[in-house]
Write a protein that holds these residues in place. Sequence first.
Motif, short mmCIF file in Angstrom:
data_model
loop_
_atom_site.label_atom_id
_atom_site.label_comp_id
_atom_site.label_asym_id
_atom_site.label_seq_id
_atom_site.Cartn_x
_atom_site.Cartn_y
_atom_site.Cartn_z
N ASN A 9 0.82 -1.21 0.00
CA ASN A 9 0.00 0.00 0.00
C ASN A 9 0.86 1.26 0.00
O ASN A 9 0.50 2.26 -0.63
CB ASN A 9 -0.97 -0.02 1.17
N ARG A 50 2.07 1.48 -3.47
CA ARG A 50 0.96 1.90 -4.33
C ARG A 50 0.77 3.41 -4.25
O ARG A 50 0.54 4.08 -5.27
CB ARG A 50 -0.32 1.18 -3.91
N TYR A 109 -3.05 -2.80 -7.16
CA TYR A 109 -3.88 -3.90 -6.70
C TYR A 109 -3.96 -5.01 -7.76
O TYR A 109 -4.16 -6.17 -7.44
CB TYR A 109 -5.31 -3.43 -6.42
N ASN A 142 -7.03 -6.94 -2.81
CA ASN A 142 -7.23 -6.41 -1.47
C ASN A 142 -7.81 -7.50 -0.56
O ASN A 142 -8.96 -7.40 -0.11
CB ASN A 142 -8.15 -5.18 -1.52
#
Length: 183
Positions: free
Chosen positions: A109, A112, A119, A140
């Motif tokens: 994350n 990201r 994802y 997720n």
Amino acid sequence: LSDLGSNEAKAVYKNTNLDLRQYRRIQMFVHANALEQNASGLTDDQLALFIRLGSDYKGNYYEYEIPLKLTAPGIYDKYSREDCRLVWPEENMLDVPLSVFTKLKKERNIARAAGTASYNRIFSAYDEARPANKISIKGNPSLAEVKTMMIGVRNLSGSRKSGEVWVNELRLMDTENEGGWAA
């Protein structure tokens, strides 16, 4: 498994409805050996066992992968404790603290947010405690809602391989026994 192609995998799955947040570890014994004729020339670390936990099989899952050590032929007729360790070597033991999955999810994350992960792509790292073992996440997933469990074998070599893999006693360990607060 017979004649498994390079980077090909075969797996079994089970639909579940589990909340794994109350456990600290997942464990399973794993055994691997070459077939008697061993025409494919199978050696250590060419096959890997993986376990996949998530809400589906392809889009939202955690995965843990262990390269397998082979058991030498001819040990199966013995019954001593030492021989059990030869058949079920500790290097093949799936013994995963579930916290490695949430740690990897946090790292993904952060990547990201920096624009270097997604994802939709697999994000992987190696386990600090056992550096040969690979941890991956896609989508997720949540340990609170595990709908599918998949156990499989993947060919890590560059050529076709055949072998035999056994798994035994998949279990969740170390329940969280700490009390909560009431008001």
